[in-house]
Design a protein around this motif. Sequence first.
Motif, PDB file in Angstrom:
ATOM      1  N   ALA A  92       0.938  -1.090  -0.119  1.00  0.00           N
ATOM      2  CA  ALA A  92       0.094   0.013  -0.071  1.00  0.00           C
ATOM      3  C   ALA A  92       0.788   1.154  -0.147  1.00  0.00           C
ATOM      4  CB  ALA A  92      -0.942  -0.068   1.059  1.00  0.00           C
ATOM      5  N   MET A  93       0.238   2.435  -0.647  1.00  0.00           N
ATOM      6  CA  MET A  93       0.802   3.577  -0.409  1.00  0.00           C
ATOM      7  C   MET A  93      -0.043   4.439   0.452  1.00  0.00           C
ATOM      8  SD  MET A  93       1.982   6.637  -2.860  1.00  0.00           S
ATOM      9  CE  MET A  93       3.144   5.798  -3.883  1.00  0.00           C
ATOM     10  N   THR A  98       5.510   6.622   7.912  1.00  0.00           N
ATOM     11  CA  THR A  98       5.266   5.554   8.696  1.00  0.00           C
ATOM     12  C   THR A  98       6.534   5.058   9.602  1.00  0.00           C
ATOM     13  OG1 THR A  98       5.478   3.946   7.007  1.00  0.00           O
ATOM     14  CG2 THR A  98       3.276   4.712   7.523  1.00  0.00           C
ATOM     15  N   GLU A  99       6.285   4.484  10.856  1.00  0.00           N
ATOM     16  CA  GLU A  99       7.365   3.691  11.595  1.00  0.00           C
ATOM     17  C   GLU A  99       8.127   2.842  10.749  1.00  0.00           C
ATOM     18  OE1 GLU A  99       5.632   2.366  15.174  1.00  0.00           O
ATOM     19  OE2 GLU A  99       5.321   4.583  16.049  1.00  0.00           O
ATOM     20  N   LEU A 124       8.653   0.171   3.429  1.00  0.00           N
ATOM     21  CA  LEU A 124       9.817  -0.252   2.386  1.00  0.00           C
ATOM     22  C   LEU A 124      10.400   1.031   2.036  1.00  0.00           C
ATOM     23  CD1 LEU A 124       7.432  -2.365   0.048  1.00  0.00           C
ATOM     24  CD2 LEU A 124       9.015  -3.263   1.770  1.00  0.00           C
ATOM     25  N   THR A 125       9.777   2.230   2.099  1.00  0.00           N
ATOM     26  CA  THR A 125      10.581   3.601   1.737  1.00  0.00           C
ATOM     27  C   THR A 125       9.691   4.648   1.851  1.00  0.00           C
ATOM     28  OG1 THR A 125      11.908   4.739  -0.044  1.00  0.00           O
ATOM     29  CG2 THR A 125       9.818   3.536  -0.852  1.00  0.00           C
ATOM     30  N   SER A 131       4.469   7.126   2.246  1.00  0.00           N
ATOM     31  CA  SER A 131       5.354   5.874   2.595  1.00  0.00           C
ATOM     32  C   SER A 131       4.643   4.620   1.754  1.00  0.00           C
ATOM     33  CB  SER A 131       5.077   5.534   4.035  1.00  0.00           C
ATOM     34  OG  SER A 131       5.588   6.834   5.009  1.00  0.00           O
ATOM     35  N   LEU A 132       5.366   3.783   1.434  1.00  0.00           N
ATOM     36  CA  LEU A 132       5.209   2.516   0.652  1.00  0.00           C
ATOM     37  C   LEU A 132       5.362   1.412   1.975  1.00  0.00           C
ATOM     38  CD1 LEU A 132       6.780   2.111  -2.776  1.00  0.00           C
ATOM     39  CD2 LEU A 132       4.443   2.078  -2.366  1.00  0.00           C
ATOM     40  N   VAL A 133       4.371   0.615   2.157  1.00  0.00           N
ATOM     41  CA  VAL A 133       4.391  -0.205   3.101  1.00  0.00           C
ATOM     42  C   VAL A 133       3.921  -1.645   2.776  1.00  0.00           C
ATOM     43  CG1 VAL A 133       3.870   1.191   4.945  1.00  0.00           C
ATOM     44  CG2 VAL A 133       2.159   0.522   3.876  1.00  0.00           C
TER      45      VAL A 133
END
Length: 230
Positions: A92-93, A98-99, A124-125, A131-133
């Motif tokens: 997800a983006m 995010t932590e 992830l980044t 954020s990409l999670v």
Amino acid sequence: MVKKKIQVLFEDEHYIAATKPSDLLVHPFKARSQDRRSLLRSLKKQTDLYLFPIHRLDKPVSGVVLFAKSKEATRLMKEQWNSENVSKHYIAMVKGVTETEGVYDFPIKTDKGLQEAKTSFKTLTSNDEYSLVDIEIFTGRQHQIRKHFSRRMHNLVGDTKYGHSSINNIFRKDYKFYRIFLHSYQLRFIHPFTKEEVIISSPVTEDCIHIANDLFQFDLTNIGNEAKEN
């Protein structure tokens, strides 16, 4: 217009899994829905099989969806769906930074009332805005990921129900992106009949890959390209 063939990811005598495009319902379960197209109907027509949905993804979400070929196969899979025998993974983006990793373990309101829900994630980044999670859910509640992240002010990009219209409008304008940035890239389970582990993977869609490359210089191409079954 030629209809695009549904991508079958896994099939045996009991189950079949396919990639759901982001513009299809899994099952036209709402009587008020005017959209008669669905993944279930398309897959039935394509395979000439009578199928039973095990779970659902929201219409604007893409990725792995599992169907059973009998009532018994449906019952056995649903009995273990929220157990340690099944794991469900998503990309997800989300809004904000995010932590590095975390767990959201608090109940959410669904159409069945207040239900316990657990979601874990690894970042992830990130950049200054998004954020990409990589997400794993341990329960399968209605809108679970969308609700958990929105409650922590990390609304999913493209989410018109729990997200931010200002952010969604940016992605519509800049990328012609009219869906939720959420993709179910892997489903793992212990097969109820064979007792073997099955791993079903669905590659991340091109629209999400393009945005991740553009905003983060992060390549999502290999996620979901693992072995499609064990």
